[in-house]
Write a protein that holds these residues in place. Sequence first.
Motif, PDB file in Angstrom:
ATOM      1  N   PRO A  78      52.280  54.157 -44.068  1.00 25.79           N
ATOM      2  CA  PRO A  78      53.093  52.988 -44.427  1.00 25.79           C
ATOM      3  C   PRO A  78      54.555  53.143 -44.014  1.00 25.79           C
ATOM      4  CG  PRO A  78      52.781  54.362 -46.354  1.00 25.79           C
ATOM      5  CD  PRO A  78      51.995  55.019 -45.244  1.00 25.79           C
ATOM      6  N   ALA A  79      54.769  53.406 -42.746  1.00 27.24           N
ATOM      7  CA  ALA A  79      56.122  53.661 -42.247  1.00 27.24           C
ATOM      8  C   ALA A  79      56.885  52.343 -42.107  1.00 27.24           C
ATOM      9  CB  ALA A  79      56.053  54.374 -40.903  1.00 27.24           C
ATOM     10  N   ALA A  80      58.058  52.270 -42.703  1.00 30.01           N
ATOM     11  CA  ALA A  80      58.892  51.072 -42.570  1.00 30.01           C
ATOM     12  C   ALA A  80      59.625  51.064 -41.236  1.00 30.01           C
ATOM     13  CB  ALA A  80      59.883  50.985 -43.721  1.00 30.01           C
ATOM     14  N   ARG A  81      60.066  52.253 -40.778  1.00 26.96           N
ATOM     15  CA  ARG A  81      60.749  52.382 -39.493  1.00 26.96           C
ATOM     16  C   ARG A  81      59.876  53.236 -38.585  1.00 26.96           C
ATOM     17  NH1 ARG A  81      64.846  53.342 -43.189  1.00 26.96           N
ATOM     18  NH2 ARG A  81      64.723  55.586 -42.810  1.00 26.96           N
ATOM     19  N   ILE A  82      59.413  52.640 -37.502  1.00 28.11           N
ATOM     20  CA  ILE A  82      58.451  53.336 -36.653  1.00 28.11           C
ATOM     21  C   ILE A  82      58.929  53.358 -35.210  1.00 28.11           C
ATOM     22  CG2 ILE A  82      57.021  51.263 -36.257  1.00 28.11           C
ATOM     23  CD1 ILE A  82      54.598  53.299 -36.599  1.00 28.11           C
ATOM     24  N   GLY A  83      58.863  54.527 -34.592  1.00 26.63           N
ATOM     25  CA  GLY A  83      59.249  54.675 -33.198  1.00 26.63           C
ATOM     26  C   GLY A  83      58.038  54.649 -32.293  1.00 26.63           C
ATOM     27  N   LEU A  84      58.138  53.941 -31.175  1.00 23.09           N
ATOM     28  CA  LEU A  84      57.066  53.874 -30.182  1.00 23.09           C
ATOM     29  C   LEU A  84      57.593  54.504 -28.900  1.00 23.09           C
ATOM     30  CD1 LEU A  84      55.807  50.212 -30.783  1.00 23.09           C
ATOM     31  CD2 LEU A  84      55.005  52.333 -31.857  1.00 23.09           C
ATOM     32  N   ARG A  89      57.540  45.786 -40.366  1.00 20.55           N
ATOM     33  CA  ARG A  89      58.099  47.092 -40.025  1.00 20.55           C
ATOM     34  C   ARG A  89      59.209  46.930 -38.981  1.00 20.55           C
ATOM     35  NH1 ARG A  89      53.447  51.306 -40.514  1.00 20.55           N
ATOM     36  NH2 ARG A  89      51.606  50.080 -41.080  1.00 20.55           N
ATOM     37  N   GLU A  90      60.140  47.874 -38.966  1.00 22.33           N
ATOM     38  CA  GLU A  90      61.162  47.914 -37.923  1.00 22.33           C
ATOM     39  C   GLU A  90      60.659  48.790 -36.775  1.00 22.33           C
ATOM     40  OE1 GLU A  90      64.809  49.331 -39.558  1.00 22.33           O
ATOM     41  OE2 GLU A  90      65.196  47.481 -40.679  1.00 22.33           O
ATOM     42  N   VAL A  91      60.795  48.290 -35.558  1.00 17.63           N
ATOM     43  CA  VAL A  91      60.313  48.984 -34.367  1.00 17.63           C
ATOM     44  C   VAL A  91      61.499  49.532 -33.583  1.00 17.63           C
ATOM     45  CG1 VAL A  91      59.128  48.717 -32.151  1.00 17.63           C
ATOM     46  CG2 VAL A  91      58.224  47.593 -34.206  1.00 17.63           C
ATOM     47  N   GLU A 120      68.962  55.432 -36.807  1.00 19.27           N
ATOM     48  CA  GLU A 120      68.674  55.974 -38.128  1.00 19.27           C
ATOM     49  C   GLU A 120      67.336  56.692 -38.076  1.00 19.27           C
ATOM     50  OE1 GLU A 120      68.366  52.847 -41.052  1.00 19.27           O
ATOM     51  OE2 GLU A 120      68.233  51.378 -39.445  1.00 19.27           O
ATOM     52  N   PRO A 121      67.093  57.626 -38.998  1.00 24.16           N
ATOM     53  CA  PRO A 121      65.850  58.397 -38.956  1.00 24.16           C
ATOM     54  C   PRO A 121      64.622  57.498 -39.100  1.00 24.16           C
ATOM     55  CG  PRO A 121      67.443  59.450 -40.402  1.00 24.16           C
ATOM     56  CD  PRO A 121      67.999  58.097 -40.065  1.00 24.16           C
ATOM     57  N   LEU A 122      63.545  57.895 -38.415  1.00 24.86           N
ATOM     58  CA  LEU A 122      62.293  57.151 -38.446  1.00 24.86           C
ATOM     59  C   LEU A 122      61.395  57.672 -39.558  1.00 24.86           C
ATOM     60  CD1 LEU A 122      61.562  57.319 -34.607  1.00 24.86           C
ATOM     61  CD2 LEU A 122      62.753  55.480 -35.842  1.00 24.86           C
ATOM     62  N   ASP A 123      60.527  56.807 -40.049  1.00 23.35           N
ATOM     63  CA  ASP A 123      59.488  57.246 -40.983  1.00 23.35           C
ATOM     64  C   ASP A 123      58.284  57.808 -40.237  1.00 23.35           C
ATOM     65  OD1 ASP A 123      60.899  56.333 -43.324  1.00 23.35           O
ATOM     66  OD2 ASP A 123      60.371  54.292 -42.721  1.00 23.35           O
ATOM     67  N   ALA A 124      58.049  57.315 -39.036  1.00 23.01           N
ATOM     68  CA  ALA A 124      56.929  57.793 -38.222  1.00 23.01           C
ATOM     69  C   ALA A 124      57.203  57.449 -36.775  1.00 23.01           C
ATOM     70  CB  ALA A 124      55.614  57.164 -38.676  1.00 23.01           C
ATOM     71  N   ALA A 125      56.504  58.145 -35.886  1.00 23.86           N
ATOM     72  CA  ALA A 125      56.593  57.869 -34.458  1.00 23.86           C
ATOM     73  C   ALA A 125      55.197  57.950 -33.863  1.00 23.86           C
ATOM     74  CB  ALA A 125      57.516  58.870 -33.763  1.00 23.86           C
ATOM     75  N   ILE A 126      54.922  57.084 -32.898  1.00 22.00           N
ATOM     76  CA  ILE A 126      53.664  57.124 -32.153  1.00 22.00           C
ATOM     77  C   ILE A 126      53.998  57.402 -30.703  1.00 22.00           C
ATOM     78  CG2 ILE A 126      51.586  55.888 -31.480  1.00 22.00           C
ATOM     79  CD1 ILE A 126      51.925  54.131 -33.943  1.00 22.00           C
ATOM     80  N   LEU A 127      53.339  58.403 -30.132  1.00 25.61           N
ATOM     81  CA  LEU A 127      53.546  58.756 -28.735  1.00 25.61           C
ATOM     82  C   LEU A 127      52.408  58.176 -27.907  1.00 25.61           C
ATOM     83  CD1 LEU A 127      55.504  60.655 -30.172  1.00 25.61           C
ATOM     84  CD2 LEU A 127      54.803  62.472 -28.604  1.00 25.61           C
ATOM     85  N   VAL A 143      62.240  61.931 -36.700  1.00 28.50           N
ATOM     86  CA  VAL A 143      61.653  61.437 -37.937  1.00 28.50           C
ATOM     87  C   VAL A 143      62.288  62.117 -39.151  1.00 28.50           C
ATOM     88  CG1 VAL A 143      59.456  60.840 -36.856  1.00 28.50           C
ATOM     89  CG2 VAL A 143      59.720  63.074 -37.932  1.00 28.50           C
ATOM     90  N   ALA A 144      62.317  61.393 -40.242  1.00 33.44           N
ATOM     91  CA  ALA A 144      62.885  61.900 -41.486  1.00 33.44           C
ATOM     92  C   ALA A 144      61.926  62.875 -42.160  1.00 33.44           C
ATOM     93  CB  ALA A 144      63.193  60.730 -42.419  1.00 33.44           C
ATOM     94  N   LYS A 145      62.380  63.501 -43.242  1.00 32.25           N
ATOM     95  CA  LYS A 145      61.529  64.392 -44.022  1.00 32.25           C
ATOM     96  C   LYS A 145      60.245  63.674 -44.421  1.00 32.25           C
ATOM     97  CE  LYS A 145      64.997  65.185 -46.843  1.00 32.25           C
ATOM     98  NZ  LYS A 145      65.810  65.726 -47.973  1.00 32.25           N
ATOM     99  N   GLY A 146      59.118  64.392 -44.290  1.00 34.31           N
ATOM    100  CA  GLY A 146      57.834  63.799 -44.624  1.00 34.31           C
ATOM    101  C   GLY A 146      57.295  62.855 -43.574  1.00 34.31           C
ATOM    102  N   GLY A 147      57.980  62.741 -42.427  1.00 33.30           N
ATOM    103  CA  GLY A 147      57.563  61.812 -41.391  1.00 33.30           C
ATOM    104  C   GLY A 147      56.377  62.311 -40.587  1.00 33.30           C
ATOM    105  N   ARG A 148      55.719  61.398 -39.910  1.00 37.51           N
ATOM    106  CA  ARG A 148      54.557  61.716 -39.090  1.00 37.51           C
ATOM    107  C   ARG A 148      54.833  61.412 -37.627  1.00 37.51           C
ATOM    108  NH1 ARG A 148      49.469  59.101 -42.524  1.00 37.51           N
ATOM    109  NH2 ARG A 148      49.751  60.373 -44.411  1.00 37.51           N
TER     110      ARG A 148
END
Length: 327
Positions: free
Chosen positions: A161-167, A186-188, A220-227, A242-247
Amino acid sequence: MRAMVLRAIGAPLVAEERPEPQPGPGEIRVRVEACAVCRTDLHVVDGELPNPKLPVVPGHEIVGIVDAVGPGVALPAVGTRVGVPWLGHACGHCAYCGSGRENLCDDPLFTGYTRDGGFATHVVADAAFSFPLDGFDDPVAAAPLMCAGLIGWRSLKMAGPAARIGLYGFGAAAHIIAQVCRFEGREVYAFTRAGDTAAQAMALSLGARWAGASEEKPPEPLDAAILFAPVGALVPAALAAVAKGGRVVCGGIHMSDIPPFPYRLLWEERQVLSVANLTRADASEFLALAPRAGVRTTTHTYPLAAANEALADLRAGRFQGAAVLVP
């Protein structure tokens, strides 16, 4: 039928005329309307995936019309538009299949890799692993959903459930999943090759909050990132973002080696995960969601005979969105 065939690893595909294939028990024959071209097809052609069936017809983002069925098949019926994805068959009896993880099946078949795929006018597919596409009236627009969309969706689910996600890598999959992210609120944050202003502009046009080079830090730090880019060096870069606890979710079937990185990048309960294939449940979820989310694919069409050109253009990054072969 006509087909573009891989006869030797690293060689161009060869155009062939073949008899129309006949579906066996539990199978259907599909008249191909469109087949998108995936980076996984490049991995097959270039030998980065081991032990393909040779010769093989690549292509696993298939949309077409059922024109024949084998014994025991009631659905999908002749005349139905269906999609045929990467996972072409699972054994149904191994421990993974028995626990709802058919994507990890011990004895699978993969479309366009260990069974012939959709770079052709016709393809035979397992009826149980073909998805009716009611309401998807444009086969070219629907074709990229069969892998870029499905694997992107599975990757997004694994991101949590990442609010800020990097692609990372804004190609066919990211341009679809960015739209789903925005639909879900979500913010992309889009990461591209340095200087790829066209991809960055596309990301911003699809609602990304920020777009920049893969080497840059997001604002700003991400909650998760997808490569989605198959570049192992992006794993430590994404961990740093990614921030602490991020995926950090690796969405590809192949990636270059991940370089050594300091443990501090992983510490604080960050996680690195990989995605393998898909399940039929993933497909049912995503194909129901995509119309509600208003997903629109950006496509570039090629005739079937130009499959080698489409692969070369994909390798060189000459277009945004997805390439689609139209027999």
